[in-house]
Design a protein around this motif. Sequence first.
Motif, short mmCIF file in Angstrom:
data_model
loop_
_atom_site.label_atom_id
_atom_site.label_comp_id
_atom_site.label_asym_id
_atom_site.label_seq_id
_atom_site.Cartn_x
_atom_site.Cartn_y
_atom_site.Cartn_z
N SER A 31 -9.00 11.18 -10.88
CA SER A 31 -10.00 10.73 -9.91
C SER A 31 -9.57 9.43 -9.24
O SER A 31 -9.65 9.30 -8.02
CB SER A 31 -11.34 10.55 -10.62
N THR A 32 -9.09 8.48 -10.05
CA THR A 32 -8.65 7.18 -9.51
C THR A 32 -7.49 7.35 -8.54
O THR A 32 -7.50 6.78 -7.44
CB THR A 32 -8.23 6.24 -10.65
N LEU A 33 -6.48 8.13 -8.92
CA LEU A 33 -5.29 8.29 -8.08
C LEU A 33 -5.62 8.99 -6.76
O LEU A 33 -5.13 8.60 -5.69
CB LEU A 33 -4.21 9.05 -8.84
N LYS A 34 -6.45 10.03 -6.82
CA LYS A 34 -6.83 10.73 -5.59
C LYS A 34 -7.66 9.84 -4.67
O LYS A 34 -7.41 9.78 -3.45
CB LYS A 34 -7.62 12.00 -5.94
N ASP A 35 -8.64 9.13 -5.24
CA ASP A 35 -9.47 8.23 -4.43
C ASP A 35 -8.66 7.07 -3.86
O ASP A 35 -8.92 6.61 -2.74
CB ASP A 35 -10.64 7.69 -5.27
N LEU A 36 -7.69 6.60 -4.64
CA LEU A 36 -6.84 5.50 -4.18
C LEU A 36 -6.04 5.92 -2.95
O LEU A 36 -5.91 5.16 -1.98
CB LEU A 36 -5.91 5.06 -5.31
N GLN A 37 -5.52 7.13 -2.96
CA GLN A 37 -4.78 7.63 -1.80
C GLN A 37 -5.70 7.74 -0.58
O GLN A 37 -5.31 7.37 0.53
CB GLN A 37 -4.17 9.00 -2.13
N GLU A 40 0.82 -1.21 0.00
CA GLU A 40 0.00 0.00 0.00
C GLU A 40 0.86 1.27 0.00
O GLU A 40 0.54 2.25 -0.67
CB GLU A 40 -0.94 0.01 1.21
N GLU A 41 1.96 1.25 0.75
CA GLU A 41 2.85 2.41 0.79
C GLU A 41 3.48 2.68 -0.57
O GLU A 41 3.61 3.83 -1.00
CB GLU A 41 3.94 2.21 1.85
N LEU A 42 3.87 1.59 -1.24
CA LEU A 42 4.46 1.73 -2.57
C LEU A 42 3.46 2.33 -3.55
O LEU A 42 3.77 3.27 -4.29
CB LEU A 42 4.94 0.37 -3.09
N VAL A 43 2.24 1.79 -3.57
CA VAL A 43 1.21 2.28 -4.49
C VAL A 43 0.84 3.73 -4.17
O VAL A 43 0.64 4.55 -5.07
CB VAL A 43 -0.04 1.37 -4.45
N TYR A 44 0.78 4.07 -2.88
CA TYR A 44 0.47 5.45 -2.46
C TYR A 44 1.54 6.40 -3.02
O TYR A 44 1.22 7.48 -3.54
CB TYR A 44 0.43 5.53 -0.93
N ARG A 45 2.80 5.99 -2.90
CA ARG A 45 3.90 6.83 -3.40
C ARG A 45 3.84 6.97 -4.92
O ARG A 45 4.02 8.07 -5.46
CB ARG A 45 5.24 6.23 -2.98
N LEU A 46 3.57 5.85 -5.61
CA LEU A 46 3.47 5.90 -7.08
C LEU A 46 2.29 6.78 -7.52
O LEU A 46 2.39 7.52 -8.49
CB LEU A 46 3.31 4.49 -7.65
N ALA A 47 1.18 6.70 -6.78
CA ALA A 47 0.02 7.53 -7.10
C ALA A 47 0.36 9.01 -6.95
O ALA A 47 -0.02 9.84 -7.79
CB ALA A 47 -1.15 7.15 -6.19
N ALA A 48 1.11 9.34 -5.89
CA ALA A 48 1.51 10.73 -5.66
C ALA A 48 2.42 11.22 -6.78
O ALA A 48 2.28 12.35 -7.28
CB ALA A 48 2.21 10.86 -4.31
N ALA A 85 -8.41 5.98 -0.04
CA ALA A 85 -8.78 4.62 0.38
C ALA A 85 -7.64 3.98 1.17
O ALA A 85 -7.87 3.28 2.17
CB ALA A 85 -9.15 3.78 -0.83
N ILE A 86 -6.41 4.18 0.73
CA ILE A 86 -5.25 3.63 1.45
C ILE A 86 -5.14 4.27 2.84
O ILE A 86 -4.79 3.62 3.83
CB ILE A 86 -3.96 3.83 0.63
N ASP A 87 -5.47 5.56 2.91
CA ASP A 87 -5.46 6.26 4.21
C ASP A 87 -6.62 5.84 5.11
O ASP A 87 -6.61 6.12 6.31
CB ASP A 87 -5.55 7.78 3.98
N GLY A 88 -7.63 5.19 4.51
CA GLY A 88 -8.80 4.77 5.29
C GLY A 88 -9.88 5.80 5.35
O GLY A 88 -10.86 5.65 6.09
N THR A 89 -9.76 6.88 4.56
CA THR A 89 -10.76 7.96 4.57
C THR A 89 -12.03 7.54 3.85
O THR A 89 -13.14 7.92 4.24
CB THR A 89 -10.19 9.23 3.92
N ILE A 90 -11.89 6.77 2.75
CA ILE A 90 -13.05 6.25 2.02
C ILE A 90 -12.92 4.75 1.88
O ILE A 90 -11.84 4.18 2.11
CB ILE A 90 -13.20 6.92 0.62
N ILE A 91 -14.02 4.10 1.48
CA ILE A 91 -14.02 2.63 1.32
C ILE A 91 -13.24 2.23 0.07
O ILE A 91 -13.34 2.90 -0.97
CB ILE A 91 -15.47 2.11 1.24
N MET A 92 -12.50 1.15 0.17
CA MET A 92 -11.76 0.61 -0.97
C MET A 92 -12.73 -0.18 -1.84
O MET A 92 -13.06 -1.33 -1.57
CB MET A 92 -10.63 -0.30 -0.49
#
Length: 323
Positions: free
Chosen positions: A105-111, A49-57, A113-120
């Motif tokens: 939209s996907t990248l922002k929502d993915l971040q 999840e950390e890797l994907v979060y970084r790549l999304a950023a 969801a990984i943070d737990g703010t919205i449902i995955m």
Amino acid sequence: DSCGTNLNFEFISSGINAEYGTNTANSLLEKIVNIQPKDSGAGGGETREELVYRLAAEMLEKVPEDFIPHEVKARLQKYGIFQPMNIFLRQEIDRIQRVLTVVKSTLKDLQLAIDGTIIMSDALKDALDNIFDARVPSNWAKVSWESSTLGFWFTELLERDGQFKTWIFEARPHVFWLTGFFNPQGFLTAMRQEITRAHKGWALDTVQLFNEMTKMNKEDVNNSPTDGVYIYGLSLDGAGWDKRGMRLIEPSPKVLFCALPVVHMFAVNEMTKEQKAQKVYECPVYKKPKRTDLTYITNIRLKTNQSPDYWTLRGAALLADIK
């Protein structure tokens, strides 16, 4: 004759076997990737999840700015909003903007969801899995184009966007990257319409697409042609190209694809005797290495010393994208 027939049969059979082997290998590799554990940590101590979060950023930083509708409309009105090529450009910009919107939209929502703010959601889980595996998320692929890896796909997004922004906000390009269009057939049709309108007495139904080869690379093009367009980005599969003689030759050993120089695409109302007498291979052009009716674009005339049938049996074709 029988020897030639056997050789042809063996060549075609080997081509079919090679394609079957490639498809089988790709399918096997995809299955291996799919059964990898999805909860494993990545290199450097990062979790998945950390890797994907970084790549999304990182991707969010690089994703191009949106096309502002009123700015696009103003530029199109300046160029001539009802000109065939400008109608085509507007349609292409609409499609690339849709891709930009979905990606952001996907990248922002993915971040989130990984943070737990919205449902995955299922779509976000698919995006997470594919980004981790360096593949294109399904919802991106649906609105864009095929690509073997996420890296190739994202680079193409930047290049496509760059071509459209240059065209709309700076000037019409002197040479066009055919690979960068969603609808390359529409581009060539718009070009035919443009030429037909410029010649009194010509009718679109009778105007034929035609081409001449040049010795130029895209960097050498400083001006647009009088009629038609210059295009680049095509590669020969199953043949080589003699740049000096401007004709087809045998491919070099161990070289899968041969880049073609800039092509001058235009239209004629009727071919001249000289044009009809030329010994040419009507080379099919495809968007991708997978040759189907859906990826077919057009034919391009390439001069040849051999019989055109020779290249037909060799399966020679042009590809707009080799990745």
